[in-house]
Design an enzyme around this catalytic site. Sequence first.
Site, PDB file in Angstrom:
ATOM      1  N   HIS A 179       0.826  -1.207   0.000  1.00 44.98           N
ATOM      2  CA  HIS A 179       0.000   0.000   0.000  1.00 44.98           C
ATOM      3  C   HIS A 179       0.862   1.260   0.000  1.00 44.98           C
ATOM      4  CE1 HIS A 179      -2.841  -3.024   1.556  1.00 44.98           C
ATOM      5  NE2 HIS A 179      -3.767  -2.263   1.031  1.00 44.98           N
ATOM      6  N   ASP A 248      -4.783  -5.625  -8.247  1.00 42.39           N
ATOM      7  CA  ASP A 248      -5.012  -5.106  -6.907  1.00 42.39           C
ATOM      8  C   ASP A 248      -5.309  -3.610  -7.086  1.00 42.39           C
ATOM      9  OD1 ASP A 248      -5.216  -4.875  -4.155  1.00 42.39           O
ATOM     10  OD2 ASP A 248      -3.288  -5.835  -3.743  1.00 42.39           O
TER      11      ASP A 248
END
Length: 329
Positions: A179, A248
């Site tokens: 992330h 993702d």
Amino acid sequence: MPHTAAIFGPAALEVTAWERGFFREADPLGFIVFARNIDAPDQLRRLTAGLRDTVGRNAPILIDQEGGRVQRMWAPHWREYLPALDQMDRASDPMRAQWIRNRLIAAELYDVGIDANCAPLADIAEDSTHPFLQNRLYGRDVETVTKAARICADAHLAGGVLPVLKHIPGHGRAAIDSHLRLPQVDQTRGELEAHDFAPFKALNDLPMGMSAHIVFSDIDPDGPATTSPKMIDLIRKDIGFDGLLMTDDLSMEALSGSVAERSTASIAAGCDIILHCNGEPSEMEAVAKAAGPMTQTAMTRANRALAQRKTPDDIDIPLLEAEFETLLS
């Protein structure tokens, strides 16, 4: 006409006026919801119905409801769970507990109009796995992870919810949170095929999957799997995954460039669908334009996946809850 090759996350608890117009025009394959979109069961049912109404069809609606640290639906309206690895370590019959947990999750999702869940995780937990991921996983060896991931997928399918296999081809060795930054894995291809990639190969028949934002330096040192033609080719041919492959979240900082550049690179590499989650209107517009319409191959994969949606099998929820508590006591 083919749908736009994207799945978008709405911004709020209700579909906004801007979103109604944008989703109608863009016609993305589907949607994904997060905690910002969720308050109570009736509100969530209105939201999922409203999202489908914008595109005029039974579009898939996804969520990340693993249970444990990653779940978007919380008490008091929905059950909460231990992190998956903690549950596997604690349960007297880990695989039975894994089935019950995921069958109950599927029942809650189906009840509010959500019909795809970003699970199972077939990544293998390592001592070096970053804490953002480690205790979300199911085990520390190929056999345990493969069996538990299959059980998770089967429980979801029995509950009328499509499983999304992640993070293909394996995120377990990443010592960095993708992330925030781009992880790199330096093991040889042979080591990866024998270990990290093996559960995904065993689960290559699942209907939907999600790519990993990780560089595998022995295979393609120049880019993460999501945007790497070499890695997508490996996923399709060596691992044998022919389901619908989504990225993702393209908002994650592991990827470089604008969201449009990330989208273009992902589709060019061979991903079927762009997953864009943050609900930012200008970014959604850019993703829709860059992703373009789904290819015929992607549409075939999507239709094959969506055909596996079904009315759930009947279950006795109180009986399963009681058994689950016993297994963890």
